[in-house]
Scaffold this motif. Sequence first.
Motif, PDB file in Angstrom:
ATOM      1  N   LEU A 225       0.883  -1.162  -0.085  1.00  0.00           N
ATOM      2  CA  LEU A 225      -0.048   0.033   0.006  1.00  0.00           C
ATOM      3  C   LEU A 225       0.919   1.096  -0.080  1.00  0.00           C
ATOM      4  CD1 LEU A 225      -2.790  -1.227   1.904  1.00  0.00           C
ATOM      5  CD2 LEU A 225      -3.223   0.939   0.767  1.00  0.00           C
ATOM      6  N   GLN A 226       1.802   1.159   0.824  1.00  0.00           N
ATOM      7  CA  GLN A 226       2.745   2.501   0.960  1.00  0.00           C
ATOM      8  C   GLN A 226       3.441   2.794  -0.545  1.00  0.00           C
ATOM      9  OE1 GLN A 226       3.634   4.255   3.752  1.00  0.00           O
ATOM     10  NE2 GLN A 226       4.127   5.513   2.055  1.00  0.00           N
ATOM     11  N   LEU A 227       3.877   1.542  -1.115  1.00  0.00           N
ATOM     12  CA  LEU A 227       4.470   1.703  -2.534  1.00  0.00           C
ATOM     13  C   LEU A 227       3.462   2.365  -3.144  1.00  0.00           C
ATOM     14  CD1 LEU A 227       6.852  -1.576  -2.691  1.00  0.00           C
ATOM     15  CD2 LEU A 227       7.521   0.877  -2.178  1.00  0.00           C
ATOM     16  N   LEU A 228       2.248   1.712  -3.358  1.00  0.00           N
ATOM     17  CA  LEU A 228       1.135   2.022  -4.177  1.00  0.00           C
ATOM     18  C   LEU A 228       0.907   3.605  -4.127  1.00  0.00           C
ATOM     19  CD1 LEU A 228      -0.529   1.030  -6.357  1.00  0.00           C
ATOM     20  CD2 LEU A 228      -2.322   0.681  -4.718  1.00  0.00           C
ATOM     21  N   LEU A 229       0.834   4.052  -2.700  1.00  0.00           N
ATOM     22  CA  LEU A 229       0.679   5.336  -2.668  1.00  0.00           C
ATOM     23  C   LEU A 229       1.884   6.491  -3.207  1.00  0.00           C
ATOM     24  CD1 LEU A 229      -1.434   7.414  -1.423  1.00  0.00           C
ATOM     25  CD2 LEU A 229      -0.279   7.412   0.747  1.00  0.00           C
ATOM     26  N   ASN A 230       3.117   5.916  -2.591  1.00  0.00           N
ATOM     27  CA  ASN A 230       4.259   6.763  -3.364  1.00  0.00           C
ATOM     28  C   ASN A 230       4.268   6.813  -4.995  1.00  0.00           C
ATOM     29  OD1 ASN A 230       4.992   6.905  -0.798  1.00  0.00           O
ATOM     30  ND2 ASN A 230       6.680   5.666  -0.783  1.00  0.00           N
ATOM     31  N   ALA A 231       3.866   5.851  -5.619  1.00  0.00           N
ATOM     32  CA  ALA A 231       3.787   5.595  -7.021  1.00  0.00           C
ATOM     33  C   ALA A 231       2.616   6.339  -7.449  1.00  0.00           C
ATOM     34  CB  ALA A 231       3.604   4.208  -7.402  1.00  0.00           C
ATOM     35  N   LEU A 232       1.649   6.667  -6.698  1.00  0.00           N
ATOM     36  CA  LEU A 232       0.488   7.221  -7.334  1.00  0.00           C
ATOM     37  C   LEU A 232       0.970   8.707  -7.197  1.00  0.00           C
ATOM     38  CD1 LEU A 232      -2.856   5.908  -5.849  1.00  0.00           C
ATOM     39  CD2 LEU A 232      -2.254   6.183  -8.188  1.00  0.00           C
ATOM     40  N   VAL A 233       1.484   9.339  -6.129  1.00  0.00           N
ATOM     41  CA  VAL A 233       1.896  10.496  -6.185  1.00  0.00           C
ATOM     42  C   VAL A 233       2.821  11.129  -7.178  1.00  0.00           C
ATOM     43  CG1 VAL A 233       2.915  12.536  -4.558  1.00  0.00           C
ATOM     44  CG2 VAL A 233       1.275  10.716  -3.493  1.00  0.00           C
ATOM     45  N   LEU A 234       3.922  10.345  -7.437  1.00  0.00           N
ATOM     46  CA  LEU A 234       5.267  10.293  -8.232  1.00  0.00           C
ATOM     47  C   LEU A 234       4.598  10.401  -9.660  1.00  0.00           C
ATOM     48  CD1 LEU A 234       8.041  10.760  -8.404  1.00  0.00           C
ATOM     49  CD2 LEU A 234       8.225   8.271  -8.696  1.00  0.00           C
ATOM     50  N   GLY A 235       3.578   9.213  -9.720  1.00  0.00           N
ATOM     51  CA  GLY A 235       2.996   9.030 -11.253  1.00  0.00           C
ATOM     52  C   GLY A 235       2.161  10.265 -11.247  1.00  0.00           C
ATOM     53  N   SER A 236       1.310  10.867 -10.695  1.00  0.00           N
ATOM     54  CA  SER A 236       0.659  11.940 -11.129  1.00  0.00           C
ATOM     55  C   SER A 236       1.415  13.020 -11.838  1.00  0.00           C
ATOM     56  CB  SER A 236      -0.148  12.443  -9.839  1.00  0.00           C
ATOM     57  OG  SER A 236       0.508  12.709  -9.053  1.00  0.00           O
ATOM     58  N   VAL A 237       2.624  13.519 -11.194  1.00  0.00           N
ATOM     59  CA  VAL A 237       3.432  14.378 -11.852  1.00  0.00           C
ATOM     60  C   VAL A 237       4.148  13.915 -13.163  1.00  0.00           C
ATOM     61  CG1 VAL A 237       5.487  15.593 -11.516  1.00  0.00           C
ATOM     62  CG2 VAL A 237       4.353  15.177  -9.426  1.00  0.00           C
ATOM     63  N   TYR A 238       4.668  12.562 -13.062  1.00  0.00           N
ATOM     64  CA  TYR A 238       5.062  12.025 -14.235  1.00  0.00           C
ATOM     65  C   TYR A 238       3.972  12.446 -15.414  1.00  0.00           C
ATOM     66  CZ  TYR A 238       9.530   9.894 -12.273  1.00  0.00           C
ATOM     67  OH  TYR A 238      10.743   9.722 -11.645  1.00  0.00           O
ATOM     68  N   SER A 239       2.845  11.692 -15.030  1.00  0.00           N
ATOM     69  CA  SER A 239       1.630  11.498 -16.089  1.00  0.00           C
ATOM     70  C   SER A 239       1.430  12.891 -16.815  1.00  0.00           C
ATOM     71  CB  SER A 239       0.583  10.911 -15.573  1.00  0.00           C
ATOM     72  OG  SER A 239       1.143   9.430 -15.026  1.00  0.00           O
ATOM     73  N   LEU A 240       1.344  13.714 -15.589  1.00  0.00           N
ATOM     74  CA  LEU A 240       0.941  15.162 -16.064  1.00  0.00           C
ATOM     75  C   LEU A 240       1.755  15.610 -17.099  1.00  0.00           C
ATOM     76  CD1 LEU A 240      -1.666  17.137 -15.710  1.00  0.00           C
ATOM     77  CD2 LEU A 240      -0.270  18.255 -13.952  1.00  0.00           C
ATOM     78  N   PHE A 241       3.218  15.661 -16.540  1.00  0.00           N
ATOM     79  CA  PHE A 241       4.113  16.237 -17.112  1.00  0.00           C
ATOM     80  C   PHE A 241       4.305  15.374 -18.769  1.00  0.00           C
ATOM     81  CE2 PHE A 241       7.944  18.221 -17.922  1.00  0.00           C
ATOM     82  CZ  PHE A 241       8.970  17.624 -18.479  1.00  0.00           C
ATOM     83  N   ALA A 242       3.886  14.128 -18.670  1.00  0.00           N
ATOM     84  CA  ALA A 242       4.047  13.301 -20.056  1.00  0.00           C
ATOM     85  C   ALA A 242       2.887  13.864 -21.104  1.00  0.00           C
ATOM     86  CB  ALA A 242       4.081  12.037 -19.906  1.00  0.00           C
ATOM     87  N   VAL A 243       1.592  13.745 -20.288  1.00  0.00           N
ATOM     88  CA  VAL A 243       0.725  14.251 -21.211  1.00  0.00           C
ATOM     89  C   VAL A 243       0.831  15.660 -21.712  1.00  0.00           C
ATOM     90  CG1 VAL A 243      -1.770  15.076 -21.255  1.00  0.00           C
ATOM     91  CG2 VAL A 243      -1.142  12.946 -20.068  1.00  0.00           C
TER      92      VAL A 243
ATOM     93  N   GLY B 222       0.084  23.094 -23.539  1.00  0.00           N
ATOM     94  CA  GLY B 222       0.996  21.964 -22.969  1.00  0.00           C
ATOM     95  C   GLY B 222       1.998  22.498 -22.293  1.00  0.00           C
ATOM     96  N   MET B 223       2.545  23.630 -22.612  1.00  0.00           N
ATOM     97  CA  MET B 223       3.597  24.336 -21.903  1.00  0.00           C
ATOM     98  C   MET B 223       3.255  24.745 -20.454  1.00  0.00           C
ATOM     99  SD  MET B 223       6.141  23.730 -23.779  1.00  0.00           S
ATOM    100  CE  MET B 223       7.566  24.672 -23.506  1.00  0.00           C
ATOM    101  N   THR B 224       1.827  25.196 -20.713  1.00  0.00           N
ATOM    102  CA  THR B 224       1.459  25.821 -19.175  1.00  0.00           C
ATOM    103  C   THR B 224       1.009  24.669 -18.387  1.00  0.00           C
ATOM    104  OG1 THR B 224       0.164  27.422 -20.610  1.00  0.00           O
ATOM    105  CG2 THR B 224      -0.356  27.369 -18.356  1.00  0.00           C
ATOM    106  N   VAL B 225       0.495  23.353 -18.860  1.00  0.00           N
ATOM    107  CA  VAL B 225       0.433  22.134 -17.998  1.00  0.00           C
ATOM    108  C   VAL B 225       1.589  21.768 -17.468  1.00  0.00           C
ATOM    109  CG1 VAL B 225      -0.339  19.871 -17.646  1.00  0.00           C
ATOM    110  CG2 VAL B 225      -1.717  21.646 -19.137  1.00  0.00           C
ATOM    111  N   ALA B 226       2.758  21.861 -18.400  1.00  0.00           N
ATOM    112  CA  ALA B 226       4.039  21.522 -18.055  1.00  0.00           C
ATOM    113  C   ALA B 226       4.620  22.414 -16.693  1.00  0.00           C
ATOM    114  CB  ALA B 226       5.227  21.638 -18.918  1.00  0.00           C
ATOM    115  N   LEU B 227       4.332  23.789 -16.802  1.00  0.00           N
ATOM    116  CA  LEU B 227       4.618  24.809 -15.690  1.00  0.00           C
ATOM    117  C   LEU B 227       3.991  24.303 -14.390  1.00  0.00           C
ATOM    118  CD1 LEU B 227       5.040  28.209 -17.038  1.00  0.00           C
ATOM    119  CD2 LEU B 227       6.574  27.011 -16.003  1.00  0.00           C
TER     120      LEU B 227
END
Lengths: 348, 302
Positions: free
Chosen positions: B5-23, B194-199
């Motif tokens: 669960l801890q790993l999942l939560l960490n992954a979710l938080v990190l992943g939200s930044v990665y995913s937003l950035f990738a999108v 896209g650039m504003t979302v990156a910011l």
Amino acid sequence: MREAPALATKGPPSAAADASSRKRPTPLRRRLPARSSTRNPLLSWIGVVLFAVLGVLAPAVFYGATDYGYNLMLSVVIWAGLAVSWNVFSGLTRYLSLGHAAFFGAGAYAVGRLHPVLGPWPSLIAACLVAGLVGLLLGVVSLRLRGLFFTMATIGIAEMLRLGVLLSPDLTGGGSGITLGGLPSYRTIYYVGLGGLIVLLAAVLVCMSSIVGSRLIAIQDDEEALGATGVAVNRYKIVSFTLSVMAAGFFGGIYALQIGFVQPDAVFPLMISLTVVIMCMLGGIGTFWGPIAGAVVLSLLREELWARYPTIWDLSLGFVLIVIVLAMPSGALGAARRIVPALRKALL
Amino acid sequence: MHIALQLLLNALVLGSVYSLFAVSLNLVWGISSVVNVAHGSFLVLGAYALWQTESMGIPVLLAVPAVLTLSFILFMGAYRLLLRALGEDNIEFGSLLVTWGASLIIIAALRGTVGTDLRKTNLLEGSVTIFSARTSLAGVLTLGLAMACAAALASILKFTNAGREMRAVGSHPELAAAVGIDVPATRALAFALGMTVALSAGMLFGTGYVFFPNIGDSFIIKAVAIVLVAGLGKLWRSWGVGMLLALAETVTQFYWSVTGSQLVAYAMLVLVLLVRKDEIVRLVQRLRLGGAQRVAVGGQQL
């Protein structure tokens, strides 16, 4: 000469393929596109000899044969070697590899590991072979890709190599690197490096002024058409890629001998590959003298700026890159080639 | 179970930044054809902008919309400039090099002015426990805001006219032009978006994590890997791949090492570049077909 296969979708066979319509083949000189700088190889050979003489005399003339002079000239030689070796593959075929630093690093680490065992000069040869092996493996795998994807793959592979080195401290010393002892004098290393550079230049000149060079340029234009004329395109790509990275490995070994300390963040980063690319683009990508000119200019600039104002160096590198791409994509040599005839017409 | 669960939560938080950035990178790359290597440095710029406004004492709720609106307008102008300077055909490769130069300049400027010290914003302190997994309050905020941002982006693309035009230009620019869509304008809009979302991804990153000028470098390569795996223009697939990457990274980091976790992204990139989808499809076709059918298919370059 084989005819194009009947199922080729590139349109009807051109008249040029029909031998009977021409009296004799057009000389290589006229077949080479204007962007090749070896239309008159003799001039370039004389230039290589002059360059060698300059290289031999430069430390004494400019810096009074001090260690500082040898070190500085050695850095110039290393960057020039990297630039020329990158250009002979990526410049001619336009398969822009951004992982050249990986092979530089492979050579440096080879010398780092083998120097205590083999001594300086055999380990240099080993560095070439190790880099060549790595290049062969990576080339076979990544040369199937085109354009941007090839570039991305080379970036990914170079980074993976760096991380691999960090992760195997027993083999490579990990993050703390390898220290070498008992190194030859800077003067000796410089002359060996210069010798290697001259050999490389000669080899590149021979390649560029022969059918090999024009075939590599043809890969840039239309790979499939070249394959249809009977040339073993894949073999050309892999062999030229491997030879180019062997040279990079040689200069990586020279670097290891010069600095005496090899660590991942000094030899593998993307910045080194990018700097090599910028040097070639500044001088004129795909030309013979372009990479050397660009490398000499930028490496001298780098030595002056990097120690004292590293931020300004990064800034100027960024500016140079932007200016080159927007204003002179064919580099200084390309711009000169356009300006000189116009000047000549204006003056005469 | 607790670890998972801890790993999942960490992954979710990190992943939200990665995913937003990738999108956001996918928006810029897939629709506007700009291979923006400077995307990572804009992420860092966003984090520094947040830190700067915080140290100047400006309230966050005022500063963030102001910065984002201003940058949106600037980016629209920047795209027009880029297009005019490079020309339509050259824009992919040319933008790779130009944006690389730009990222060198941005990072050097940041290093020169703000310095390379590690920085952190102090907007949110404290931690929170969800089902026996701990994370910082800032992490939860990051996750929530990233999801909200993604939802907003999705609704823009789905329900507004501009969004529809962007999707059209992303999938087939020539047909979009033929239907009467102003392709350069749409591309400019997509670029700015896209650039504003990156910011904003950078700002989110800045609330929860420590940052320094060069941290964008690792982000950009991972984002490129995500975009290439998911496919250019496939925005929501890149969201999923980003989450997967974060999960793989978190798990690898826990069981192996931090350095090993960085390897995951590059390995994924190289693997997907080599094992191209169409080759898998062709391979499967070849295995399934027999006899005469194989000959017929073999006529077209298999």
